[in-house]
Write an enzyme that holds these catalytic residues in place. Structure first.
Site, PDB file in Angstrom:
ATOM      1  N   HIS A  19      -3.436   2.239  27.460  1.00 49.84           N
ATOM      2  CA  HIS A  19      -2.811   2.946  26.340  1.00 49.84           C
ATOM      3  C   HIS A  19      -1.425   3.433  26.754  1.00 49.84           C
ATOM      4  O   HIS A  19      -1.012   3.228  27.899  1.00 49.84           O
ATOM      5  CB  HIS A  19      -3.713   4.061  25.795  1.00 49.84           C
ATOM      6  CG  HIS A  19      -4.029   5.194  26.739  1.00 49.84           C
ATOM      7  ND1 HIS A  19      -3.063   5.947  27.358  1.00 49.84           N
ATOM      8  CD2 HIS A  19      -5.220   5.707  27.162  1.00 49.84           C
ATOM      9  CE1 HIS A  19      -3.628   6.870  28.098  1.00 49.84           C
ATOM     10  NE2 HIS A  19      -4.948   6.743  28.019  1.00 49.84           N
ATOM     11  N   HIS A  22      -0.910   5.197  30.171  1.00 54.73           N
ATOM     12  CA  HIS A  22      -0.866   4.321  31.348  1.00 54.73           C
ATOM     13  C   HIS A  22       0.477   3.575  31.406  1.00 54.73           C
ATOM     14  O   HIS A  22       1.032   3.355  32.477  1.00 54.73           O
ATOM     15  CB  HIS A  22      -1.981   3.287  31.303  1.00 54.73           C
ATOM     16  CG  HIS A  22      -3.357   3.858  31.092  1.00 54.73           C
ATOM     17  ND1 HIS A  22      -4.129   3.523  30.013  1.00 54.73           N
ATOM     18  CD2 HIS A  22      -4.085   4.738  31.815  1.00 54.73           C
ATOM     19  CE1 HIS A  22      -5.292   4.172  30.082  1.00 54.73           C
ATOM     20  NE2 HIS A  22      -5.285   4.915  31.181  1.00 54.73           N
ATOM     21  N   CYS A 127     -19.380  14.659  38.767  1.00 52.10           N
ATOM     22  CA  CYS A 127     -19.104  14.186  37.400  1.00 52.10           C
ATOM     23  C   CYS A 127     -18.723  12.721  37.478  1.00 52.10           C
ATOM     24  O   CYS A 127     -17.749  12.364  38.148  1.00 52.10           O
ATOM     25  CB  CYS A 127     -17.973  14.975  36.741  1.00 52.10           C
ATOM     26  SG  CYS A 127     -17.426  14.183  35.204  1.00 52.10           S
ATOM     27  N   CYS A 130     -15.174  11.858  36.018  1.00 52.23           N
ATOM     28  CA  CYS A 130     -14.052  12.075  36.945  1.00 52.23           C
ATOM     29  C   CYS A 130     -14.256  11.303  38.248  1.00 52.23           C
ATOM     30  O   CYS A 130     -13.314  11.171  39.022  1.00 52.23           O
ATOM     31  CB  CYS A 130     -13.909  13.539  37.327  1.00 52.23           C
ATOM     32  SG  CYS A 130     -13.619  14.651  35.970  1.00 52.23           S
ATOM     33  N   CYS A 145     -18.750  18.985  32.392  1.00 51.79           N
ATOM     34  CA  CYS A 145     -17.437  18.900  33.032  1.00 51.79           C
ATOM     35  C   CYS A 145     -16.370  19.321  32.028  1.00 51.79           C
ATOM     36  O   CYS A 145     -16.416  18.955  30.867  1.00 51.79           O
ATOM     37  CB  CYS A 145     -17.208  17.467  33.487  1.00 51.79           C
ATOM     38  SG  CYS A 145     -15.524  17.116  33.964  1.00 51.79           S
ATOM     39  N   HIS A 148     -14.708  16.224  30.802  1.00 50.88           N
ATOM     40  CA  HIS A 148     -15.616  15.326  30.075  1.00 50.88           C
ATOM     41  C   HIS A 148     -16.725  16.160  29.453  1.00 50.88           C
ATOM     42  O   HIS A 148     -17.874  16.113  29.892  1.00 50.88           O
ATOM     43  CB  HIS A 148     -16.217  14.278  31.025  1.00 50.88           C
ATOM     44  CG  HIS A 148     -15.181  13.422  31.657  1.00 50.88           C
ATOM     45  ND1 HIS A 148     -14.579  13.732  32.855  1.00 50.88           N
ATOM     46  CD2 HIS A 148     -14.601  12.271  31.240  1.00 50.88           C
ATOM     47  CE1 HIS A 148     -13.685  12.810  33.133  1.00 50.88           C
ATOM     48  NE2 HIS A 148     -13.683  11.913  32.186  1.00 50.88           N
ATOM     49  N   LYS A 295      -5.219  15.112  22.311  1.00 49.36           N
ATOM     50  CA  LYS A 295      -5.530  14.457  23.568  1.00 49.36           C
ATOM     51  C   LYS A 295      -5.845  12.969  23.295  1.00 49.36           C
ATOM     52  O   LYS A 295      -6.496  12.647  22.302  1.00 49.36           O
ATOM     53  CB  LYS A 295      -6.767  15.166  24.130  1.00 49.36           C
ATOM     54  CG  LYS A 295      -7.221  14.657  25.451  1.00 49.36           C
ATOM     55  CD  LYS A 295      -8.427  15.414  25.967  1.00 49.36           C
ATOM     56  CE  LYS A 295      -8.988  14.575  27.099  1.00 49.36           C
ATOM     57  NZ  LYS A 295     -10.357  14.783  27.404  1.00 49.36           N
ATOM     58  N   LYS A 298     -10.856   8.035  23.725  1.00 52.33           N
ATOM     59  CA  LYS A 298     -11.576   6.921  23.134  1.00 52.33           C
ATOM     60  C   LYS A 298     -12.320   7.384  21.893  1.00 52.33           C
ATOM     61  O   LYS A 298     -12.315   6.717  20.874  1.00 52.33           O
ATOM     62  CB  LYS A 298     -12.604   6.435  24.157  1.00 52.33           C
ATOM     63  CG  LYS A 298     -12.374   5.014  24.606  1.00 52.33           C
ATOM     64  CD  LYS A 298     -13.611   4.549  25.346  1.00 52.33           C
ATOM     65  CE  LYS A 298     -13.265   3.490  26.347  1.00 52.33           C
ATOM     66  NZ  LYS A 298     -14.331   3.266  27.301  1.00 52.33           N
TER      67      LYS A 298
END
Ligand code: MSP
Length: 482
Positions: A19, A22, A127, A130, A145, A148, A295, A298
């Site tokens: 995305h 990146h 996690c 992560c 987490c 997450h 944020k 997905k």
């Protein structure tokens, strides 16, 4: 002779697709490599995919595909995305490569020989989102987490091999003091310092009973912790598996997002110290961005495919926007509206328009032949721009570099407005007209050369036209959209 330049990006997890976040890191690294290459330095640029994660296994299962086929196709997708975005990497590494496994084995043997590995019991949280061991205070109530929130951390109590990270707190603090540029920007350096000053615990570097990942050389019933495996890619990429002599090592810079600072600025340098390998010169962390305030995720389905944007605006425009809009290091927000605004304002009406005006006038009024020499004032301002770029890029301030280049564009635009070459041309090809257009041509050509790392595709089209024996009118490089 200076050491060749070496820049890296993080290697990307393949459970996800690329995305704009990146693409940001990858464009920045590519720009650095191109910048130093343009100055005659040998520059090596490493990027690739991080494949030995537990997340890969889950993603392959979810996709109902055998893991080998899944990793091959996902890694290919990342590689091709970068290629289509004009990313000119020197090597694309996959952590499932044999060469990487050899490098990891070699590295771990060095740690073992240095007495930096011992067996112990890991009691605590992990996690899988992560891929990180967590302390109680890192988790939300109920053991979720923070990063997450829909993944419950796993409670582990297992026999692991540990890396003696705790030994390196002092040496790391000394290293940060002796090399103030090791972690950049300053805010991140302070964060890392504070973290290390709080003390370090030994790091579990193996997981028992897993079937995916690199077997631990001293006990193949364990697999190497994925972050330890992943960090070593920076050595694999420059030949560590076959030799300790690596002309590109140490890396000049590991570019990363601020989310993975601790791994790069604490764990990795400690691993290198233990293995007796020189440390990278800098770890530079950029900020994180949101998409229209949210944020990138997905589940929100807002992860924009950079190829869709590049199709519409061109990959140069996407690169330009990302590097220009968000000061490197700060958090920012991405929106297509802002991209479009910069495309139209800075590229179509700014640089693109300047290129077509100057090439058109040179073609029309001078029959494409530039015979005059630029004056000292203009030469000086080109030299000043060149050093501004050198300083800004050397400090990873891409937005400052581009601002300086756009100030120069404004200067050339003013020159056109003030001298009005079309008025001069009415009375024929005077010396004054030749002088003004030669200066403009010189300014635009030098500017274009200097923009090579930032707008590689446009420059590849413009430069041959500007430097030809006979200059012709350039077609619009950034055509209006809609
Ligand atoms: N595989 C690890 C890195 C191992 S490096 C030895 C990893 N991969 S990742 O794919 O999850 O993320 C890699 C990087 O992508 C981040 O560090 C960051 O550079 C970039 N970004 C991911 N999301 C981003 C944003 N929303 N904004 C900016 N950069 C982002 O972590």
């Amino acid at each position: 002779m200076s050491k060749p330049y070496y820049v890296t990006t993080p290697i990307y997890y393949i459970n996800d697709v690329p995305h704009v976040g990146h693409a940001y890191t990858t464009f920045a690294a590519d720009t650095l490599a191109r910048f130093y290459r343009a100055r005659g330095r040998d520059a090596f640029f490493l990027t690739g995919t991080d494949e030995n994660s537990q997340k890969t296994v889950e993603a392959a299962q979810a996709a109902g595909r055998p893991i080998g086929a899944f990793t091959n196709s996902m890694s290919k997708r990342w590689r091709e995305t970068w290629q289509q975005l004009g990313i000119d990497f020197s090597r694309f590494i996959r952590t499932t490569e044999d060469e990487h496994r050899q490098a990891v084995e070699k590295f771990l043997k060095k740690l073992e020989a240095a007495g930096a590995i011992h067996k112990g019991v890991y009691e605590g949280w992990y996690c899988e989102g992560c891929e990180e061991f967590k302390r109680d205070e890192d988790l939300l109530p109920g053991g979720f987490c923070r990063l997450h929130p829909n993944r419950k951390a796993k409670r582990l109590s297992e026999e692991n091999y540990f890396f003696a990270l705790s030994r390196y707190a002092q040496p790391l603090l000394e290293h940060y003091s002796r090399h103030p540029d090791f972690v950049q920007p300053t805010e991140r350096r302070n964060e890392v310092r504070r973290f290390v000053e709080g003390g370090l615990s030994d790091l579990s570097i193996s997981r028992p009973g897993k079937s995916w990942g690199i077997p631990l050389p001293l006990d193949p019933t364990h697999r190497v912790y994925v972050w330890v495996d992943a960090l070593i890619n920076y050595l694999t990429g420059v030949g560590f598996a076959s030799s300790d002599r690596m002309p590109y090592w140490p890396a000049d810079v590991h570019l990363i997002g601020k989310d993975i600072l601790k791994f790069h600025a604490v764990i990795w340098p400690a691993m290198l110290m233990a293995a007796g390998i020189e440390l990278p010169r800098a770890v530079v962390a950029h900020g994180f961005f949101t998409i229209e305030g949210q944020k990138i995720s997905k589940s929100l389905g807002n992860a924009i495919d950079p190829l869709v944007l590049a199709d519409k605006y061109g990959s140069d425009a996407l690169r330009y926007f990302l590097l220009r809009e968000i000061p490197f290091g700060s958090d920012g927000d991405f929106s297509e509206a802002k991209l479009k605004e910069r495309y139209t304002g800075d590229l179509s009406n700014g640089y693109g328009n300047l290129l077509s005006r100057v090439s058109t006038m040179v073609a029309q009024y001078l029959d494409g032949k530039v015979t005059g020499k630029p004056g000292n004032e203009l030469r000086d301002s080109v030299a000043a721009l060149e050093s501004e770029l050198e300083v800004a890029v050397g400090r990873y301030r891409f937005s400052d570099a581009l601002e300086a280049a756009w100030r120069f564009i404004a200067r050339l635009d003013r020159k056109i407005q003030e001298t009005k070459p079309w008025e001069m041309a009415k009375t024929g090809k005077s010396d004054q007209l030749v002088h003004v257009l030669s200066e403009l041509h010189f300014g635009v050509t030098r500017l274009t050369e200097l923009l090579t790392p930032f707008l590689p595709e446009a420059v590849a089209k413009a430069l041959p036209v500007l430097t030809a024996k006979k200059v012709v009118k350039l077609p619009p490089l950034f055509p209006r959209i809609e």
